[in-house]
Structures are given as C-alpha cells and as structure tokens.
Write a protein that holds these residues in place. Structure first.
Motif, PDB file in Angstrom:
ATOM      1  N   CYS A 238      14.514 -18.259   9.876  1.00  0.00           N
ATOM      2  CA  CYS A 238      13.601 -18.729  11.353  1.00  0.00           C
ATOM      3  C   CYS A 238      13.674 -17.433  11.584  1.00  0.00           C
ATOM      4  O   CYS A 238      14.328 -16.744  13.187  1.00  0.00           O
ATOM      5  CB  CYS A 238      15.247 -19.832  12.304  1.00  0.00           C
ATOM      6  N   CYS A 239      13.200 -16.515  11.330  1.00  0.00           N
ATOM      7  CA  CYS A 239      13.388 -15.204  11.486  1.00  0.00           C
ATOM      8  C   CYS A 239      11.387 -14.483  10.770  1.00  0.00           C
ATOM      9  O   CYS A 239      10.748 -15.359  10.174  1.00  0.00           O
ATOM     10  CB  CYS A 239      14.386 -13.737  10.832  1.00  0.00           C
ATOM     11  N   PRO A 240      11.431 -13.700  11.649  1.00  0.00           N
ATOM     12  CA  PRO A 240       9.876 -13.245  10.942  1.00  0.00           C
ATOM     13  C   PRO A 240       9.568 -12.854   9.318  1.00  0.00           C
ATOM     14  O   PRO A 240      11.130 -12.566   9.354  1.00  0.00           O
ATOM     15  CB  PRO A 240       9.419 -11.921  11.767  1.00  0.00           C
ATOM     16  N   PHE A 241       8.552 -12.622   8.886  1.00  0.00           N
ATOM     17  CA  PHE A 241       7.973 -12.266   7.936  1.00  0.00           C
ATOM     18  C   PHE A 241       7.278 -11.223   7.836  1.00  0.00           C
ATOM     19  O   PHE A 241       6.109 -11.131   9.189  1.00  0.00           O
ATOM     20  CB  PHE A 241       7.294 -13.714   6.835  1.00  0.00           C
ATOM     21  N   MET A 242       7.143 -10.133   7.374  1.00  0.00           N
ATOM     22  CA  MET A 242       6.079  -8.912   6.660  1.00  0.00           C
ATOM     23  C   MET A 242       5.676  -8.642   5.721  1.00  0.00           C
ATOM     24  O   MET A 242       6.789  -8.263   4.966  1.00  0.00           O
ATOM     25  CB  MET A 242       7.410  -8.279   8.131  1.00  0.00           C
ATOM     26  N   ASP A 243       4.122  -9.013   5.325  1.00  0.00           N
ATOM     27  CA  ASP A 243       3.730  -7.820   3.773  1.00  0.00           C
ATOM     28  C   ASP A 243       3.701  -6.904   4.300  1.00  0.00           C
ATOM     29  O   ASP A 243       3.228  -5.882   5.431  1.00  0.00           O
ATOM     30  CB  ASP A 243       3.027  -8.206   3.469  1.00  0.00           C
ATOM     31  N   LEU A 244       4.629  -5.888   3.875  1.00  0.00           N
ATOM     32  CA  LEU A 244       3.979  -4.349   4.013  1.00  0.00           C
ATOM     33  C   LEU A 244       2.056  -3.852   4.199  1.00  0.00           C
ATOM     34  O   LEU A 244       1.993  -2.844   4.614  1.00  0.00           O
ATOM     35  CB  LEU A 244       4.720  -3.304   3.377  1.00  0.00           C
ATOM     36  N   ASP A 245       2.020  -4.404   3.654  1.00  0.00           N
ATOM     37  CA  ASP A 245       0.619  -4.474   3.014  1.00  0.00           C
ATOM     38  C   ASP A 245      -0.572  -4.219   4.385  1.00  0.00           C
ATOM     39  O   ASP A 245      -1.050  -3.777   4.357  1.00  0.00           O
ATOM     40  CB  ASP A 245       0.396  -5.062   1.475  1.00  0.00           C
ATOM     41  N   ASP A 246      -0.071  -5.542   4.626  1.00  0.00           N
ATOM     42  CA  ASP A 246      -0.557  -5.758   5.679  1.00  0.00           C
ATOM     43  C   ASP A 246      -0.370  -5.158   6.942  1.00  0.00           C
ATOM     44  O   ASP A 246      -1.061  -4.571   7.888  1.00  0.00           O
ATOM     45  CB  ASP A 246      -0.685  -7.719   6.101  1.00  0.00           C
ATOM     46  N   VAL A 247       1.305  -4.438   6.916  1.00  0.00           N
ATOM     47  CA  VAL A 247       1.203  -3.278   8.165  1.00  0.00           C
ATOM     48  C   VAL A 247       0.250  -2.867   7.861  1.00  0.00           C
ATOM     49  O   VAL A 247      -0.433  -2.348   9.023  1.00  0.00           O
ATOM     50  CB  VAL A 247       2.778  -2.926   7.469  1.00  0.00           C
ATOM     51  N   ILE A 248       0.436  -1.770   5.903  1.00  0.00           N
ATOM     52  CA  ILE A 248      -0.725  -0.798   6.441  1.00  0.00           C
ATOM     53  C   ILE A 248      -2.164  -0.949   6.195  1.00  0.00           C
ATOM     54  O   ILE A 248      -2.853  -0.332   7.222  1.00  0.00           O
ATOM     55  CB  ILE A 248      -0.544  -0.054   4.843  1.00  0.00           C
ATOM     56  N   GLU A 249      -2.527  -2.107   6.380  1.00  0.00           N
ATOM     57  CA  GLU A 249      -3.511  -2.684   6.368  1.00  0.00           C
ATOM     58  C   GLU A 249      -4.512  -2.702   7.861  1.00  0.00           C
ATOM     59  O   GLU A 249      -5.443  -2.395   8.274  1.00  0.00           O
ATOM     60  CB  GLU A 249      -4.404  -3.989   5.476  1.00  0.00           C
ATOM     61  N   ASP A 250      -3.652  -3.162   8.380  1.00  0.00           N
ATOM     62  CA  ASP A 250      -3.629  -3.766  10.040  1.00  0.00           C
ATOM     63  C   ASP A 250      -3.352  -1.883  10.665  1.00  0.00           C
ATOM     64  O   ASP A 250      -4.626  -1.623  11.349  1.00  0.00           O
ATOM     65  CB  ASP A 250      -3.113  -3.880  10.738  1.00  0.00           C
ATOM     66  N   LYS A 251      -2.929  -1.645  10.102  1.00  0.00           N
ATOM     67  CA  LYS A 251      -2.823  -0.299  11.403  1.00  0.00           C
ATOM     68  C   LYS A 251      -3.725   1.494  10.852  1.00  0.00           C
ATOM     69  O   LYS A 251      -4.762   2.085  11.777  1.00  0.00           O
ATOM     70  CB  LYS A 251      -1.184   0.611  10.818  1.00  0.00           C
ATOM     71  N   SER A 252      -4.038   0.897   9.641  1.00  0.00           N
ATOM     72  CA  SER A 252      -5.525   2.149   9.013  1.00  0.00           C
ATOM     73  C   SER A 252      -7.259   1.491   8.863  1.00  0.00           C
ATOM     74  O   SER A 252      -7.548   2.046   9.484  1.00  0.00           O
ATOM     75  CB  SER A 252      -5.299   2.509   7.551  1.00  0.00           C
ATOM     76  N   GLY A 253      -6.661   0.013   9.173  1.00  0.00           N
ATOM     77  CA  GLY A 253      -8.322  -0.620   9.521  1.00  0.00           C
ATOM     78  C   GLY A 253      -8.891  -0.853   8.612  1.00  0.00           C
ATOM     79  O   GLY A 253      -9.664  -0.693   8.752  1.00  0.00           O
ATOM     80  N   ARG A 254      -7.839  -0.362   7.077  1.00  0.00           N
ATOM     81  CA  ARG A 254      -8.880  -0.048   5.793  1.00  0.00           C
ATOM     82  C   ARG A 254      -8.014  -1.560   4.643  1.00  0.00           C
ATOM     83  O   ARG A 254      -6.515  -1.674   5.291  1.00  0.00           O
ATOM     84  CB  ARG A 254      -9.084   1.273   5.285  1.00  0.00           C
ATOM     85  N   THR A 255      -8.863  -2.038   3.850  1.00  0.00           N
ATOM     86  CA  THR A 255      -7.615  -2.809   2.645  1.00  0.00           C
ATOM     87  C   THR A 255      -7.546  -2.091   1.642  1.00  0.00           C
ATOM     88  O   THR A 255      -7.431  -0.323   1.699  1.00  0.00           O
ATOM     89  CB  THR A 255      -9.359  -3.244   1.465  1.00  0.00           C
ATOM     90  N   ILE A 256      -6.084  -2.283   1.258  1.00  0.00           N
ATOM     91  CA  ILE A 256      -5.121  -1.388   0.268  1.00  0.00           C
ATOM     92  C   ILE A 256      -6.789  -0.566  -0.688  1.00  0.00           C
ATOM     93  O   ILE A 256      -6.820   0.884  -0.923  1.00  0.00           O
ATOM     94  CB  ILE A 256      -4.368  -1.914  -0.822  1.00  0.00           C
ATOM     95  N   PRO A 257      -7.119  -1.675  -1.624  1.00  0.00           N
ATOM     96  CA  PRO A 257      -7.962  -1.027  -2.610  1.00  0.00           C
ATOM     97  C   PRO A 257      -9.402   0.168  -1.800  1.00  0.00           C
ATOM     98  O   PRO A 257      -9.316   1.283  -2.859  1.00  0.00           O
ATOM     99  CB  PRO A 257      -9.135  -2.161  -2.621  1.00  0.00           C
ATOM    100  N   ASP A 258      -9.984  -0.312  -0.276  1.00  0.00           N
ATOM    101  CA  ASP A 258     -10.273   1.070   0.159  1.00  0.00           C
ATOM    102  C   ASP A 258      -9.506   2.221  -0.030  1.00  0.00           C
ATOM    103  O   ASP A 258     -10.112   3.187  -0.662  1.00  0.00           O
ATOM    104  CB  ASP A 258     -11.477   0.400   1.044  1.00  0.00           C
ATOM    105  N   ILE A 259      -8.428   2.292   0.733  1.00  0.00           N
ATOM    106  CA  ILE A 259      -7.710   3.447   0.494  1.00  0.00           C
ATOM    107  C   ILE A 259      -7.347   4.430  -0.540  1.00  0.00           C
ATOM    108  O   ILE A 259      -7.643   4.883  -1.098  1.00  0.00           O
ATOM    109  CB  ILE A 259      -6.060   3.368   1.023  1.00  0.00           C
ATOM    110  N   PHE A 260      -6.795   3.603  -1.368  1.00  0.00           N
ATOM    111  CA  PHE A 260      -7.064   3.867  -2.998  1.00  0.00           C
ATOM    112  C   PHE A 260      -8.046   4.825  -3.634  1.00  0.00           C
ATOM    113  O   PHE A 260      -8.333   5.786  -3.652  1.00  0.00           O
ATOM    114  CB  PHE A 260      -6.444   2.915  -3.987  1.00  0.00           C
ATOM    115  N   ALA A 261      -9.071   4.310  -3.660  1.00  0.00           N
ATOM    116  CA  ALA A 261     -10.305   4.693  -3.672  1.00  0.00           C
ATOM    117  C   ALA A 261     -10.734   5.744  -3.032  1.00  0.00           C
ATOM    118  O   ALA A 261     -11.417   6.652  -3.889  1.00  0.00           O
ATOM    119  CB  ALA A 261     -11.261   3.355  -3.994  1.00  0.00           C
ATOM    120  N   THR A 262     -10.896   5.781  -2.022  1.00  0.00           N
ATOM    121  CA  THR A 262     -11.330   6.818  -0.905  1.00  0.00           C
ATOM    122  C   THR A 262     -11.015   8.118  -1.077  1.00  0.00           C
ATOM    123  O   THR A 262     -10.863   9.064  -1.340  1.00  0.00           O
ATOM    124  CB  THR A 262     -11.227   6.361   0.804  1.00  0.00           C
TER     125      THR A 262
END
Length: 168
Positions: free
Chosen positions: A17-41
C-alpha cells in the motif's frame, strides 16, 4: 534487465500500500525523451548522470515507496552507495536463460542489449551472449549492493512479491 523489476515492483507496491516508481520512467518524464533516445543522442555517460540525479532526488523523499532501478544503475559507484545506504535493496536474480526468454524481441528498445560483432549468429544467441557479458560485469556489484538476493527463476510475479513480503 528482464528479471521483472517493474512488474514485481508494481505488485509489491500494491501489497505494501505504497507508491511505485520506476527510475527509468522518472528520467524519461523529467527529460521528455526516451531512454534509447538519450543513449543514441547523448551517450551512456550523460544517461548515467541523469540516472544519478534522479536517484538522488528519489532517495531523499520521506515517504516509503517501491523503486525499480535500471539494470545498470548500481554500476555507477555513487548510485550503488545511495542504494545500499538509503534503501532496502532486493536483487531479483535470474539465470541467463530466464533473462533471454524474457527479453527476446526487445533488444531494440534496450540500449545496453545491442552490441557489435554479432554478425553470423542468431538474434537469440546474440542476446544470450550480451546478457552473459553484462552479468559477468554486474553480478558482483549487484550482490554487494543488495541487502536481499532472491532467485526468481520459475516464479510468478505474485509469488516473488509475496516472498519479498515474507522476507521484509
């Protein structure tokens, strides 16, 4: 990667009964980009810094939450130190064969699974080779960082989450 961190994390957060967070989702939300895009760029080094920044912000929160990390997060020493020192870290340990089964067909969306020099071998064998390489590099750090190591082979998401509840 492929051991079920996000799926088990979601189930565990329901049971606790507590929140779930995925660190990759946090990064994508904060940057406005996908993980593959960040790696590629920008490359892996920039991604790892973004990951450290997101982890630092997440671990200073007061509330209890279930946090799923990317497979390479704890390979950055500062991240490993934060995780070991400020969380209850559970290593969901899976065999190479289990990881191959879970990740077949997903290499394009996972930058760390692509590697050169795999011409002439099947996609499944290339995936197995890359997972074996990553596990050889990461296993020791995973084991040092974790407070609990849980074998996940042959277990359902629900069974893994229930086992975690019984251990904590």
């Amino acid at each position: 990667m492929g051991c079920g961190k996000s799926s088990v994390g979601r189930e565990l957060s329901k049971l606790l009964c507590c929140p779930f967070m995925d660190l990759d989702d946090v990064i994508e939300d904060k940057s406005g980009r996908t993980i593959p895009d960040i790696f590629a760029t920008d490359g892996e080094a920039v991604f790892r810094q973004m990951e450290l920044d997101a982890l630092q912000e997440t671990t200073i929160q007061e509330e209890t939450l279930v946090l799923a990390l990317g497979g390479g997060t704890v390979m950055t020493p500062e991240c490993a130190e934060l995780v070991h020192g400020h969380t209850l870290c559970i290593y969901l340990k899976a065999s190479v064969e289990t990881l191959v089964k879970h990740l077949e067909g997903e290499a394009e969306g996972r930058p760390m699974l692509t590697s050169g020099g795999d011409e002439g071998i099947s996609p499944s064998d290339a995936l197995r080779k890359r997972i074996t390489e990553l596990m050889a590099l990461r296993s020791e750090t995973y084991e040092k960082t974790a407070h609990i190591i849980l074998d996940t082979d042959g277990k359902s998401i629900e069974a893994i989450a229930s086992e975690i509840i019984s251990l904590i």
